[in-house]
Design a protein around this motif. Structure first.
Motif, PDB file in Angstrom:
ATOM      1  N   LEU A  35       0.830  -1.205   0.000  1.00 32.90           N
ATOM      2  CA  LEU A  35       0.000   0.000   0.000  1.00 32.90           C
ATOM      3  C   LEU A  35       0.866   1.258   0.000  1.00 32.90           C
ATOM      4  CD1 LEU A  35      -2.644  -1.196   2.601  1.00 32.90           C
ATOM      5  CD2 LEU A  35      -3.151  -0.626   0.227  1.00 32.90           C
ATOM      6  N   GLU A  91      -9.417  -3.072   0.456  1.00 29.91           N
ATOM      7  CA  GLU A  91      -8.178  -2.407   0.042  1.00 29.91           C
ATOM      8  C   GLU A  91      -7.436  -3.362  -0.886  1.00 29.91           C
ATOM      9  OE1 GLU A  91      -7.113   0.567   0.731  1.00 29.91           O
ATOM     10  OE2 GLU A  91      -8.139   1.207   2.576  1.00 29.91           O
ATOM     11  N   MET A 125     -13.643   0.477  -2.857  1.00 31.16           N
ATOM     12  CA  MET A 125     -12.406   0.795  -2.162  1.00 31.16           C
ATOM     13  C   MET A 125     -12.012   2.234  -2.471  1.00 31.16           C
ATOM     14  SD  MET A 125      -9.557  -1.262  -4.420  1.00 31.16           S
ATOM     15  CE  MET A 125      -8.183  -0.339  -3.706  1.00 31.16           C
TER      16      MET A 125
END
Length: 320
Positions: A35, A91, A125
């Motif tokens: 991420l 996510e 998301m």
């Protein structure tokens, strides 16, 4: 008008040579790194997530890491991952050097399939507006469910002081007030958020037991004018640390005022207090985020905060 993404779309092939498996709680760090790498690329080097955020979500009692996460591997190396954080929200991230191989499409399909199996009618998301993730989800037929903004105070700026009503104090919450604090937050957030009420155990996992939590992070305005003191407003503060630069940022993760006490400046007083408490601990920069469902953007702009990032929550209907 976007139509539903049907079950026929939920089974693309994984790119040749790659494999997949669920992740484990011990691999929260891997998810964070994926991420963070994506955010650095899309946000001019900035990162808006910490490993503690992933750990806090994954240690929730309702989150089964084995069924709610998936990793894509090249050999033993995890090069992409997705999670269904909540039944309607997830996510996902792909290592930048592996973009363009269809991994993101495969992960989006996994998220839809997993949400559909759990009975959800929609899943989405958050992605930075205009990013590669935004473009991919747009191409897959996802629509914008809401918009969100990251805001910061300019260097050297302060939120204007706001006096509390007589008989009110602002301070750190006491342990015996934690359940009331949770109720104030949930009552406020459920006015605009379409979800089930969060159990106290989930709040404990993501706030009170989040790695790095300290008691001063939970700020409250207390009305002491009656026989029993009452918590009437709450701020949850987190200290965000950029692992590469070492920069620290005071971040208000949740801000809520009891409905019958709005319009009295309690939220602004909490912002002043929260950022001052952070400055006492050597943290000079401050930020927060809000979205189009809350109607709070005007307040933050009014007190001198500036929008630094635009995000969109893109979602797909699953009733096809």
């Amino acid at each position: 008008m976007f139509g539903p993404v049907t079950a026929r779309d939920d089974h693309p092939e994984l790119p040749a040579g790659l494999t997949s498996r669920p992740l484990t709680l011990a691999e929260a760090r891997v998810a964070y790194e994926l991420l963070a790498a994506e955010q650095r690329l899309e946000l001019d080097g900035r990162v808006e997530i910490e490993e503690a955020d992933v750990v806090g979500d994954w240690q929730r009692p309702s989150f089964d890491v084995a069924t709610r996460t998936i990793g894509v591997l090249d050999g033993d190396r995890v090069v992409g991952y997705a999670e269904l954080t909540y039944d309607e929200r997830g996510e996902a991230a792909v290592e930048p050097s592996y973009r363009g191989r269809g991994i993101g499409t495969w992960l989006a399909a996994w998220m839809r399939r997993t949400a559909r199996e759990r009975g959800s009618e929609i899943v989405g998301m958050p992605v930075p507006e205009g990013s590669a993730g935004d473009r991919l989800l747009t191409a897959l037929g996802y629509h914008v469910r809401w918009t969100s903004w990251v805001l910061h105070l300019p260097a050297g700026a302060r939120v204007p002081e706001r006096d509390l009503p007589a008989g009110h104090v602002v301070r750190a919450a006491r342990p015996e007030e934690h359940e009331v604090v949770h109720d104030v937050i949930e009552d406020a957030f459920l006015e605009w958020s379409e979800r089930e009420r969060e159990p106290m155990s989930e709040f404990r996992a993501t706030v009170l037991e989040r790695p790095g939590f300290e008691p001063w992070h939970l700020r409250v305005v207390v009305d002491e004018t009656g026989e029993q003191p009452q918590v009437v407003a709450v701020a949850v503060v987190q200290i965000f640390v950029d692992e590469q630069s070492g920069a620290r940022d005071a971040y208000i993760a949740r801000l809520a005022t009891r409905r019958d006490r709005r319009g009295e400046g309690l939220a602004q007083a909490l912002m002043v207090d929260s950022f001052a408490a952070a400055r006492e601990r050597g943290v000079e920069t401050a930020g927060l985020n809000t979205d189009s469902r809350t109607g709070a953007l005007g307040l933050y702009l009014k007190v001198g905060m500036q929008v630094t990032e635009n995000w969109v929550h893109r979602a797909a209907h699953l009733n096809g």
